[in-house]
Write a protein that holds these residues in place. Structure first.
Motif, PDB file in Angstrom:
ATOM      1  N   THR A   1       0.982  -1.168  -0.108  1.00 43.79           N
ATOM      2  CA  THR A   1       0.164  -0.089  -0.126  1.00 43.79           C
ATOM      3  C   THR A   1       0.769   1.271  -0.101  1.00 43.79           C
ATOM      4  O   THR A   1       1.937   1.195   0.564  1.00 43.79           O
ATOM      5  N   ASP A   2       0.353   2.332  -0.377  1.00 40.71           N
ATOM      6  CA  ASP A   2       1.115   3.608  -0.351  1.00 40.71           C
ATOM      7  C   ASP A   2       0.832   4.303   0.836  1.00 40.71           C
ATOM      8  O   ASP A   2       1.451   5.593   0.984  1.00 40.71           O
ATOM      9  N   LYS A   3       0.020   3.779   1.479  1.00 47.04           N
ATOM     10  CA  LYS A   3      -0.172   4.281   3.043  1.00 47.04           C
ATOM     11  C   LYS A   3       0.797   3.999   4.144  1.00 47.04           C
ATOM     12  O   LYS A   3       0.740   4.161   5.281  1.00 47.04           O
ATOM     13  N   MET A   4       1.882   3.170   3.873  1.00 46.30           N
ATOM     14  CA  MET A   4       2.828   2.704   4.737  1.00 46.30           C
ATOM     15  C   MET A   4       4.301   2.920   4.110  1.00 46.30           C
ATOM     16  O   MET A   4       4.484   2.687   2.933  1.00 46.30           O
ATOM     17  N   LYS A   5       5.093   3.343   5.185  1.00 44.31           N
ATOM     18  CA  LYS A   5       6.706   3.075   4.876  1.00 44.31           C
ATOM     19  C   LYS A   5       6.948   1.627   4.702  1.00 44.31           C
ATOM     20  O   LYS A   5       6.874   0.964   5.889  1.00 44.31           O
ATOM     21  N   HIS A   6       7.560   1.295   3.536  1.00 42.46           N
ATOM     22  CA  HIS A   6       7.696  -0.239   3.345  1.00 42.46           C
ATOM     23  C   HIS A   6       9.045  -0.719   4.031  1.00 42.46           C
ATOM     24  O   HIS A   6       9.958   0.234   4.128  1.00 42.46           O
TER      25      HIS A   6
END
Length: 272
Positions: free
Chosen positions: A230-235
Motif C-alpha cells: 500500500t502507499d499508506k505505509m513506509k515499506h
C-alpha cells in the motif's frame, strides 16, 4: 492508489517458511514496494475460529466460534458486512466455511458453490469444499471477480499449503515446495492487481507443526507472516509482533470504512 483491497489468506502458512521460500514477495520488499511483519495468531490456532478472528476482529471468547465444528452464521460484523454497509462491492473465492460464517449454514455443495446475491453479506462468492482444490483454480476464480465486478474488497482464501502440511508435516519438501508454488502464483497475478490500483494484504490464519497439525500455543502453531502492499505505509521489514486482532481494523483503515464497535482500536506501526 485507490482504497480497494485484495486480502489474500494462505491457510496454514508458517512465518519462518514464508521468509525462506517466498522469493517474489521478498523481492517486492527489497524494491521498497511491500512491508513484512510477524503476526501472533489468536487461540485456539484452528482454522474456523481464526477465519472469524481475521474477518471480524473479535476474539474467540466473544464471537463463540470456538472450534472447527462450530457450524453456524457469525454473530459479528465482518468485513463483508462492513463493506456492504459502506455501499462498497465485495467478493470472495474461499473455502466453504467462509460461506457458512457469513452467508448461509450449512453449506450445500450442489447449490451453494457460486453465490451472486447483493442482499447477502458476501455479494459475490465462489466456494470450494475439498482441501486439495488447486490454488491455481482458486486464483483464477478470484481474478474472474476482479475482471467482472471490480470489487472494492476481494477476499481470497487458499488451502493447498495447509493441506500439504497435514499430509506431509511442516518439515517436508512437499510443504516447502507448496509455499514456493503459491509465491509463483502470486508473482503471476499480483502485478495485474497492483496495476489496477489494489492494495494487498497477504497473511495466514495459523502455522503448522512438525507433526502435521496446529491448534496449540507454540510458535510453529501461531507465528504467521503479514505482507502489506500500500502507499499508506513506509515499506520494509519490521520486527514488531502484530496481534492478529489488529488485521481486521487495518483492513478497515485501508478500505477507508468505519470499523465495527467490537474491533480493537487500530494501533499499527508504520502507517502514514
Amino acid at each position: 492508489m485507490s482504497n480497494k483491497l485484495a486480502f489474500i489468506m494462505l491457510d496454514g502458512l508458517r512465518y519462518d517458511t514464508a521468509i525462506s521460500q517466498m522469493g517474489y514477495l521478498h523481492h517486492l520488499i527489497e524494491m521498497g514496494k511491500a512491508s513484512r511483519f510477524k503476526v501472533k495468531s489468536e487461540l485456539p490456532s484452528l482454522s474456523r475460529p481464526l477465519y472469524e478472528v481475521l474477518l471480524t476482529g473479535t476474539p474467540v471468547y466473544k464471537n463463540g466460534i470456538t472450534s472447527n465444528q462450530t457450524v453456524r452464521l457469525s454473530h459479528e460484523e465482518s468485513l463483508f458486512h462492513l463493506t456492504n454497509k459502506a455501499g462498497l462491492k465485495n467478493a470472495t473465492a474461499s473455502y466453504y466455511w467462509v460461506s457458512e460464517l457469513y452467508n448461509s449454514a450449512p453449506f450445500h455443495p450442489m447449490t451453494d458453490r457460486i453465490q451472486l446475491n447483493t442482499e447477502k453479506a458476501i455479494q459475490h462468492g465462489i466456494f470450494y469444499w475439498e482441501d486439495h482444490y488447486p490454488d491455481s483454480h482458486l486464483f483464477s476464480d478470484a481474478n474472474f471477480f476482479m475482471d467482472q465486478y471490480e470489487p472494492d474488497f476481494l477476499y481470497v482464501h487458499s488451502m493447498n499449503i495447509d493441506n500439504d502440511g497435514h499430509l506431509f508435516t511442516a518439515d517436508s519438501k512437499e510443504y516447502r515446495n507448496r509455499v514456493i508454488a503459491v509465491d509463483i502464483l502470486l508473482a503471476n497475478i499480483l502485478p495485474k492487481w497492483m496495476e489496477a490500483g489494489y492494495q494487498i494484504i497477504v497473511t495466514a490464519d495459523h502455522g503448522m507443526n512438525h507433526d502435521g497439525q496446529h491448534g496449540g500455543t507454540t510458535a510453529a502453531d501461531r507465528d504467521v507472516p503479514l505482507f502489506i502492499i500500500t502507499d499508506k505505509m513506509k515499506h520494509g521489514i519490521y520486527e514488531e509482533v502484530i496481534p492478529q486482532l489488529q488485521i481486521a481494523p487495518l483492513a478497515c483503515e485501508l478500505l477507508k470504512i468505519q470499523p465495527s464497535s467490537a474491533m480493537q482500536k487500530l494501533s499499527f506501526p508504520k502507517l502514514k
